[in-house]
Design a protein around this motif. Structure first.
Motif, PDB file in Angstrom:
ATOM      1  N   ARG A   1       0.900  -1.388  -0.194  1.00 32.55           N
ATOM      2  CA  ARG A   1      -0.260  -0.407  -0.163  1.00 32.55           C
ATOM      3  C   ARG A   1       0.857   0.972   0.141  1.00 32.55           C
ATOM      4  O   ARG A   1       0.402   2.535  -0.224  1.00 32.55           O
ATOM      5  N   LEU A   2       2.326   1.230   0.811  1.00 35.14           N
ATOM      6  CA  LEU A   2       2.787   1.977   0.650  1.00 35.14           C
ATOM      7  C   LEU A   2       3.663   2.334  -0.599  1.00 35.14           C
ATOM      8  O   LEU A   2       3.742   3.250  -1.389  1.00 35.14           O
ATOM      9  N   ASP A   3       3.896   1.494  -1.239  1.00 34.42           N
ATOM     10  CA  ASP A   3       4.923   1.558  -1.728  1.00 34.42           C
ATOM     11  C   ASP A   3       3.533   1.814  -3.389  1.00 34.42           C
ATOM     12  O   ASP A   3       4.453   2.527  -4.597  1.00 34.42           O
ATOM     13  N   GLN A   4       2.591   1.872  -3.261  1.00 32.33           N
ATOM     14  CA  GLN A   4       1.929   2.495  -4.215  1.00 32.33           C
ATOM     15  C   GLN A   4       1.855   4.002  -4.705  1.00 32.33           C
ATOM     16  O   GLN A   4       1.110   4.984  -5.544  1.00 32.33           O
ATOM     17  N   PHE A   5       2.183   5.220  -3.214  1.00 36.77           N
ATOM     18  CA  PHE A   5       2.323   5.905  -3.496  1.00 36.77           C
ATOM     19  C   PHE A   5       3.771   6.361  -4.735  1.00 36.77           C
ATOM     20  O   PHE A   5       4.477   5.841  -4.465  1.00 36.77           O
ATOM     21  N   ASN A   6       3.084   7.772  -5.004  1.00 34.11           N
ATOM     22  CA  ASN A   6       4.373   8.066  -5.369  1.00 34.11           C
ATOM     23  C   ASN A   6       5.034   8.992  -4.520  1.00 34.11           C
ATOM     24  O   ASN A   6       5.127  10.117  -4.541  1.00 34.11           O
ATOM     25  N   THR A   7       6.046   7.769  -4.606  1.00 31.55           N
ATOM     26  CA  THR A   7       6.934   8.699  -3.247  1.00 31.55           C
ATOM     27  C   THR A   7       8.564   9.523  -4.077  1.00 31.55           C
ATOM     28  O   THR A   7       8.772  10.373  -2.756  1.00 31.55           O
TER      29      THR A   7
ATOM     30  N   SER B   1       9.681   1.232  -4.339  1.00 27.95           N
ATOM     31  CA  SER B   1      10.421   1.841  -4.070  1.00 27.95           C
ATOM     32  C   SER B   1      11.153   1.363  -3.548  1.00 27.95           C
ATOM     33  O   SER B   1      11.254   0.532  -3.196  1.00 27.95           O
TER      34      SER B   1
ATOM     35  N   LEU C   1       6.806  12.769  -2.445  1.00 30.03           N
ATOM     36  CA  LEU C   1       7.028  13.214  -1.345  1.00 30.03           C
ATOM     37  C   LEU C   1       7.792  14.512  -0.427  1.00 30.03           C
ATOM     38  O   LEU C   1       8.994  14.125  -0.488  1.00 30.03           O
TER      39      LEU C   1
ATOM     40  N   VAL D   1       5.678   9.677   5.271  1.00 27.30           N
ATOM     41  CA  VAL D   1       4.069   8.432   5.475  1.00 27.30           C
ATOM     42  C   VAL D   1       4.229   6.829   6.657  1.00 27.30           C
ATOM     43  O   VAL D   1       5.093   6.488   5.673  1.00 27.30           O
TER      44      VAL D   1
END
Length: 154
Positions: A65-71, A125, A74, A78
């Protein structure tokens, strides 16, 4: 007189029957206790392994779920916090995050018995190695320390 005692077989049958009954009962009860103990040990091991797999899958789900963010865009940390049991099958455990070039492996190992499991997932990520014990586990994308990676902590 003594010869007559050896020739007399009366009264022997109830004593032999009693001895055989006690012997057979002892063998049967012993077999039940040994078999029941082995069954409980097997179930405890199965429960421990299933619990460790569930915890590893839960941590992997949070990391995915965290890897789906456009890191890359950022500018703040998060994080997700998940609550897991302190013990599995009465034993403590440790979660270890080991990144490799193509996959990340999550090892969940019991600290007492030799129960362990590995959950793998592919990530976009960067992942930093880390460990956490049971209880509340935080999965975070760390931007504040400059590491720019996903990590776990207690």
């Amino acid at each position: 007189m003594i010869g007559r005692l050896f020739a007399d077989s009366r009264g022997v049958s109830p004593a032999v029957t009693q001895a055989l009954t006690i012997g057979i009962s002892t063998v049967l009860v012993t077999g039940l206790l040994i078999g029941g103990g082995a069954l409980v040990d097997g179930q405890t091991e199965d429960i421990a392994r299933e619990g460790l797999i569930d915890i590893g899958s839960g941590v992997a789900t949070d990391l995915v779920r965290l890897d789906q963010f456009n890191t890359s865009t950022l500018n703040a940390d998060v994080e997700f916090r998940s609550r897991y049991p302190e013990r599995v099958a009465g034993q403590q455990y440790r979660i270890t995050l080991v990144p490799t070039s193509s996959q990340t492996k999550i090892y969940v190992n019991s600290t007492v018995e030799d129960y362990s499991t590995v959950v793998r997932f592919e990530n976009q990520s960067r992942v930093c190695p880390g460990t956490a014990d049971g209880g509340t586990v935080t999965v975070r994308f760390d931007t504040s320390s400059g590491a720019q990676c996903m990590e776990i902590e207690d």
